[in-house]
Write a protein that holds these residues in place. Structure first.
Motif, mmCIF file in Angstrom:
data_model
loop_
_atom_site.group_PDB
_atom_site.id
_atom_site.type_symbol
_atom_site.label_atom_id
_atom_site.label_comp_id
_atom_site.label_asym_id
_atom_site.label_seq_id
_atom_site.Cartn_x
_atom_site.Cartn_y
_atom_site.Cartn_z
ATOM 1 N N ILE A 13 4.014 -5.820 -3.686
ATOM 2 C CA ILE A 13 2.704 -5.171 -3.691
ATOM 3 C C ILE A 13 1.854 -5.705 -2.539
ATOM 4 N N ALA A 14 1.904 -7.033 -2.358
ATOM 5 C CA ALA A 14 1.152 -7.641 -1.247
ATOM 6 C C ALA A 14 1.626 -7.080 0.087
ATOM 7 N N ARG A 15 2.931 -6.878 0.184
ATOM 8 C CA ARG A 15 3.487 -6.331 1.420
ATOM 9 C C ARG A 15 2.924 -4.937 1.690
ATOM 10 N N ALA A 16 2.784 -4.153 0.613
ATOM 11 C CA ALA A 16 2.222 -2.815 0.782
ATOM 12 C C ALA A 16 0.740 -2.892 1.145
ATOM 13 N N LEU A 17 0.036 -3.901 0.581
ATOM 14 C CA LEU A 17 -1.396 -4.023 0.842
ATOM 15 C C LEU A 17 -1.690 -4.463 2.274
ATOM 16 N N ALA A 18 -0.700 -5.121 2.909
ATOM 17 C CA ALA A 18 -0.951 -5.766 4.190
ATOM 18 C C ALA A 18 -1.386 -4.782 5.268
ATOM 19 N N ILE A 19 -0.974 -3.531 5.156
ATOM 20 C CA ILE A 19 -1.433 -2.587 6.172
ATOM 21 C C ILE A 19 -2.619 -1.765 5.669
ATOM 22 N N GLU A 20 -3.232 -2.223 4.579
ATOM 23 C CA GLU A 20 -4.429 -1.592 4.022
ATOM 24 C C GLU A 20 -4.319 -0.083 3.941
ATOM 25 N N PRO A 21 -3.391 0.394 3.147
ATOM 26 C CA PRO A 21 -3.303 1.852 2.990
ATOM 27 C C PRO A 21 -4.481 2.370 2.171
ATOM 28 N N ASP A 22 -4.619 3.691 2.073
ATOM 29 C CA ASP A 22 -5.655 4.264 1.208
ATOM 30 C C ASP A 22 -5.111 4.458 -0.195
ATOM 31 N N VAL A 23 -3.835 4.845 -0.228
ATOM 32 C CA VAL A 23 -3.226 5.175 -1.504
ATOM 33 C C VAL A 23 -2.022 4.264 -1.718
ATOM 34 N N ILE A 24 -1.796 3.855 -2.960
ATOM 35 C CA ILE A 24 -0.568 3.130 -3.262
ATOM 36 C C ILE A 24 0.195 3.898 -4.325
ATOM 37 N N LEU A 25 1.423 4.259 -3.966
ATOM 38 C CA LEU A 25 2.289 4.936 -4.930
ATOM 39 C C LEU A 25 3.130 3.873 -5.616
ATOM 40 N N MET A 26 3.183 3.905 -6.939
ATOM 41 C CA MET A 26 3.988 2.919 -7.660
ATOM 42 C C MET A 26 5.004 3.645 -8.520
ATOM 43 N N ASP A 27 6.273 3.360 -8.270
ATOM 44 C CA ASP A 27 7.343 4.058 -8.979
ATOM 45 C C ASP A 27 7.911 3.152 -10.074
ATOM 46 N N GLU A 28 7.403 3.304 -11.276
ATOM 47 C CA GLU A 28 7.795 2.454 -12.409
ATOM 48 C C GLU A 28 7.861 0.979 -12.008
ATOM 49 N N PRO A 29 6.753 0.425 -11.522
ATOM 50 C CA PRO A 29 6.803 -0.906 -10.903
ATOM 51 C C PRO A 29 7.109 -2.022 -11.890
ATOM 52 N N THR A 30 6.973 -1.754 -13.183
ATOM 53 C CA THR A 30 7.189 -2.857 -14.131
ATOM 54 C C THR A 30 8.460 -2.674 -14.942
ATOM 55 N N SER A 31 9.240 -1.654 -14.628
ATOM 56 C CA SER A 31 10.386 -1.368 -15.498
ATOM 57 C C SER A 31 11.442 -2.452 -15.428
ATOM 58 N N ALA A 32 11.469 -3.220 -14.321
ATOM 59 C CA ALA A 32 12.485 -4.272 -14.213
ATOM 60 C C ALA A 32 11.908 -5.643 -14.558
ATOM 61 N N LEU A 33 10.677 -5.674 -15.095
ATOM 62 C CA LEU A 33 10.009 -6.966 -15.289
ATOM 63 C C LEU A 33 9.880 -7.344 -16.768
ATOM 64 N N ASP A 34 9.719 -8.641 -16.994
ATOM 65 C CA ASP A 34 9.490 -9.118 -18.353
ATOM 66 C C ASP A 34 8.036 -8.829 -18.761
ATOM 67 N N PRO A 35 7.724 -8.929 -20.068
ATOM 68 C CA PRO A 35 6.381 -8.545 -20.554
ATOM 69 C C PRO A 35 5.247 -9.294 -19.862
ATOM 70 N N ILE A 36 5.435 -10.596 -19.594
ATOM 71 C CA ILE A 36 4.323 -11.350 -19.007
ATOM 72 C C ILE A 36 4.077 -10.905 -17.569
ATOM 73 N N SER A 37 5.159 -10.720 -16.820
ATOM 74 C CA SER A 37 4.998 -10.237 -15.459
ATOM 75 C C SER A 37 4.400 -8.837 -15.469
ATOM 76 N N THR A 38 4.807 -8.025 -16.456
ATOM 77 C CA THR A 38 4.269 -6.675 -16.569
ATOM 78 C C THR A 38 2.756 -6.725 -16.749
ATOM 79 N N LEU A 39 2.333 -7.625 -17.620
ATOM 80 C CA LEU A 39 0.898 -7.764 -17.870
ATOM 81 C C LEU A 39 0.168 -8.119 -16.586
ATOM 82 N N LYS A 40 0.738 -9.039 -15.815
ATOM 83 C CA LYS A 40 0.094 -9.452 -14.562
ATOM 84 C C LYS A 40 -0.038 -8.266 -13.606
#
Lengths: 292, 315, 283
Positions: C190-217
């Motif tokens: 996510i930080a990598r995507a933010l680095a070029i300061e886009p206007d829009v961020i598309l997220m494709d099921e960004p938490t589907s591979a993560l555990d519950p705590i990481s998902t919450l974050k």
């Protein structure tokens, strides 16, 4: 009840198990034959050649007497040849691999190029010698020079490098390519900054193996006119040259037994160079073991 | 709105920077457009190599066949170019003899090694033996030739009476040893890709390892095994240095393995190193022989590819 | 030679399904707020298989828009169409129009690369480059020509801070990003995507591979990010959509069934199929 005769069956099972064990032994022995052959070959060459292998041998030019002969011209010639083969074959090979994997649309033409490369890999090396003789030696008028030999060898190892580089590029996971494109990177930026860095260990390993093949090749260089005895080092791309396998071939053909020892010593130098290159390849492969 | 404020606070606006750079970068952008063209040229080299080989062999062969009848060439039984006899059959039988001996050595040994490695050996044993066996494939052929001449031939002389210093037997055996790793390694790959579930199915019925190997694995991996053998045989046909050094240079129409013979490849070496002058009939004959060799190996390679493509196992 | 090069084509096929879905909520919202994306009559084919049918949807600025629907309903395809990543598959054809800030994204005037610098993307599986954390973040600025070390340092720190992972990685920026946990890797992405300061961020099921705590974050992070960015998030998790989004779109079999304020859609769906889906009757 089940139609199986218990008593007879037990007997048959024992027979089957014995047959299995006997053939297992046979298979094992067959496997070791190749290994025994390898061990014999190395042992024999080592015992024959070690007596002649010293610093004089490495730093001397050919001589009429076995005790004074050396492989210096061949060693330096082989190294200079690799200095031509490596840049030409790597540029063309990796370029071809990138084109086929990343740019080419999967159509009949691409398939044609692919099959063509596969077939080139199976062409006997001596046929490359004939190509080099007509094309580099006569048509381009390069003559029996280092450059003509080097270019011939570059074409010879090209298919090996293409295939290795293609495999390495294909094994780069597509999700990091997508990440790069997703940030607005162009195709070339993605190739240069993401795909190639990730593929480089595989490319290098394959390339080193291809180059060690070039170092050991003899036949095509006989055809394109490598010199058998040379008393000076090549001083330009258009100089006469010799390489280690050619010198070894030359010594092998002489009737006196001492020359066999000289040839064996030459083979030892050649094998040491190959061993070193393969060690580098193994080192690279282990060092950059895939992390995804 | 919040964004604008933040940017001012940081006093760097990446998007503005990118915009400025983009305007300046148009030159390198244009260069980038040339890259595919350059890469295409790289790929074209391999096609040109094939074209070059075909052109070279064809052109010089045609010149050769304008003075020597193609029928005489392929039916003649005497090959002595220096006295003007260009009958290629002795070279072809020489090549076939070497290939046959090599196949007799390499196919059983290679296959049995493959079966041992794939069906019997533990993972650890396989990991040691397979790469060691592959070392055989990396040894320069001039080294094999030397070994055949100075070790194998003297050894065989004790067993086979009347064996010449140069003979087809010794060269053929060593060529066979050289291609063992090719058959063993590629066949083992083919057998390894047979899914374990097939093996377990047979083992569970009480089959021995041997029966599993022979009745389940070999049939399933058959096309891969055949392809590897064809490829290895093609390699034996094209092998040069071993036969040049150990089999001699006497083109004889014979299938007696104890005698000296000459192969297609060995003649090319002889023809190119002798006092052959550019443009002489002998010079052109090298290419006619080369073309014959090329056709042989090309057919074998295409057969191998065809087999492995056509009968690709589906599990 | 041209026949050898991959060609990406955008065909203007005539629309197959003429019944355009009008949606009251969408219309009134469009009138009030500024939209980053205006999608009209979008159809998409993979070869001969149509994957998207007549999509009409206006995506509001500085909001979180969630896209839900069962697997294979076209939600990921739709998301990847917005930054034209869908064209990575060479046989894709589209018709209709997508306006990004009033400009057609398929027009020849604008490059794909330009669009993607404005419309960033975070993927389903964390996909850091096999490089150091620093080089991962600096990748975007670098390819777009930012080379000064001081500027890059600043961008890297800011992006990592914005992605709420600075404190965890600030002492090991030179380490390979593969050494991080899955959740950390995804925030680095996510930080990598933010680095070029886009206007829009598309997220494709960004938490589907993560555990519950990481998902919450990541979910908390999305809430924080919407102050500065417009976010479109595809999720298979309806609770997640309900928790973090302002508006929700429901896709089914390549069609946009319903698009409304999240509260409205979950409490009072207009379409029967939406109701069936959110009450768990299929999918």
């Amino acid at each position: 009840m089940s139609g199986i005769d218990e008593k007879n069956n037990l007997k048959r099972i024992r027979g089957r198990v014995i047959l299995n064990n006997v053939l297992k032994g046979l298979f094992f022995v067959s496997t070791t034959i190749g290994l025994i052959f390898l061990a014999l070959l190395l042992y024999r060459i080592l015992t024959q050649g070690i007596g002649y292998l010293n610093s004089d041998f490495i730093t001397s030019f050919p001589a009429p007497y076995p005790e004074e002969a050396g492989i210096f011209a061949g060693l330096i010639g082989s190294i200079m040849m690799i200095a031509i083969v490596a840049p030409v074959a790597i540029t063309l090979g990796v370029g071809t691999a990138i084109f086929l994997e990343e740019y080419a649309y999967k159509n009949r033409w691409t398939k044609f190029i692919q099959i063509n490369i596969q077939n080139l890999a199976g062409v006997p090396s001596i046929v490359y010698g004939l190509l080099g003789l007509t094309f580099f030696v006569y048509m381009l008028r390069l003559g029996y020079t280092l450059l003509a030999g080097g270019l011939t060898m570059a074409l010879l190892v090209l298919p090996v490098i293409v295939v290795a580089a293609q495999e390495a590029i294909r094994s780069v996971p597509s999700d990091i390519k997508e990440a790069s494109y997703g940030m607005g990177a162009s195709k070339w930026q993605t190739i240069r900054r993401v795909i190639l860095p990730a593929a480089i260990p595989g490319i290098l390993t394959g390339t080193i193996l291809a180059l060690s093949r070039a170092i050991g090749e003899t036949a095509p260089l006989i055809i394109v006119g490598a010199a058998t005895a040379l008393y000076t080092l090549p001083d330009s791309l258009l100089s006469k040259y010799t390489v280690m396998p050619i010198q070894i071939f030359n010594w092998t053909g002489r009737p006196q037994e001492e020359w066999q020892f000289v040839a064996a010593a030459g083979i030892l130098v050649l094998l040491i160079v190959l061993l070193f290159m393969n060690a580098v390849a193994v080192f690279i492969r282990n060092k950059f073991q895939k992390r995804y | 709105m919040g964004k604008a404020l933040q940017n001012e606070a940081m006093n760097i606006d990446v998007q503005t920077m990118i915009e400025n750079k983009r305007k300046k970068k148009s030159v390198s952008g244009k260069l980038e457009k040339l890259i595919p063209a350059f890469l295409f040229l790289c790929a074209a080299v391999s096609v040109l190599t094939t074209a070059g080989i075909l052109f070279t062999l064809l052109r010089e062969s045609i010149t050769f066949f304008s003075t020597t009848s193609i029928v005489d060439f392929y039916t003649g039984t005497q090959w002595s170019p220096w006295t003007g006899h260009f009958g290629v059959l002795p070279l072809i039988t020489g090549t076939l003899l070497i290939t046959l001996i090599a196949a007799i050595v390499a196919i059983p040994l290679g296959l049995m090694s493959a079966i041992f490695l794939s069906e019997y050996a533990s993972d650890r044993t396989r990991k040691i033996i397979k790469p060691t066996l592959e070392v055989l494939a990396g040894i320069p052929t001039v080294v094999y030739g030397f070994f055949a001449l100075t070790f194998v031939t003297p050894l065989l002389k004790n067993i086979v009476p009347g064996l010449g210093i140069f003979n087809a037997l010794s060269a053929g055996i060593v060529v066979g040893i050289m291609i063992i790793p090719m058959i063993a390694s590629l066949s083992e790959d083919a057998m390894n890709s047979v899914p374990n579930s097939l093996r377990e199915g047979a083992l569970a019925l009480g089959a021995t390892r041997l029966e599993v190997a022979m009745k389940v694995v070999l049939p399933a991996a058959f096309s891969g095994i055949v392809a590897s053998i064809v490829l290895a045989v093609s390699r034996a046909i094209g092998e040069t240095m071993i036969v040049v050094i150990a089999a001699g240079a006497s083109p004889t129409l014979t299938f007696d393995p104890t005698r000296s013979i000459q192969t297609l490849t060995a003649f090319i070496v002889q023809g190119a190193t002798g006092d052959t002058t550019f443009g002489s009939t002998i010079y052109y004959s090298i290419y006619a022989v080369g073309a014959t060799l090329f056709v042989f190996t090309l057919l074998m390679n295409m057969l191998s590819q065809y087999i492995s493509r056509k009968f690709k196992e589906e599990y | 030679m041209n026949t050898l090069l991959k060609q990406k084509k955008v065909d203007n096929k005539t629309s197959v399904k003429p019944d355009i879905k009008e949606n009251n909520q969408t219309k009134s919202e469009a009138a009030m707020d500024k939209n980053v994306f205006e999608v009209n009559n979008l159809n998409l084919w993979y070869g001969n298989d149509q994957a998207l049918y007549e999509i009409n949807m206006n995506v509001p600025q500085n909001k979180v828009t969630a896209i839900i629907g069962p697997s294979g309903c076209g939600k990921s395809t739709y998301l990847k169409t917005l930054n034209r990543m869908v064209e990575m598959v060479p046989i894709v054809k589209t018709s209709g129009s997508i306006q990004y800030n009033g400009e057609d994204i398929f027009s020849d005037k604008h490059s794909v690369e330009g669009l993607r610098t404005k419309v960033g993307m975070v993927f389903q599986k964390p996909n850091p480059f096999p490089k150091s954390i620093y080089d991962n973040i600096a990748y975007g600025p670098r390819i777009h020509g930012v080379k000064k070390k001081a500027v890059l340092d600043q961008i890297v720190e800011k992006s990592l801070r914005d992605a709420a992972i600075w404190d965890e990685v600030k002492d090991r920026l030179d380490e390979n990003a593969f050494g991080l946990s899955g959740g950390q890797q995804q925030r680095v992405c996510i930080a990598r995507a933010l680095a070029i300061e886009p206007d829009v961020i598309l997220m494709d099921e960004p938490t589907s591979a993560l555990d519950p705590i990481s998902t919450l974050k990541v979910e908390e992070l999305v809430q924080e990010l919407k102050k500065k960015y417009s976010i479109i998030i595809v999720t298979h998790n309806m609770q997640q959509a309900a928790r973090i989004s302002d508006k929700t779109a429901f896709f089914l079999n390549g069609e946009l069934i319903e698009f409304a304020d999240t509260d409205h859609l979950f409490s009072n769906p207009t379409d029967k199929r939406t109701e069936d889906y959110i009450s768990g009757r299929f999918g």
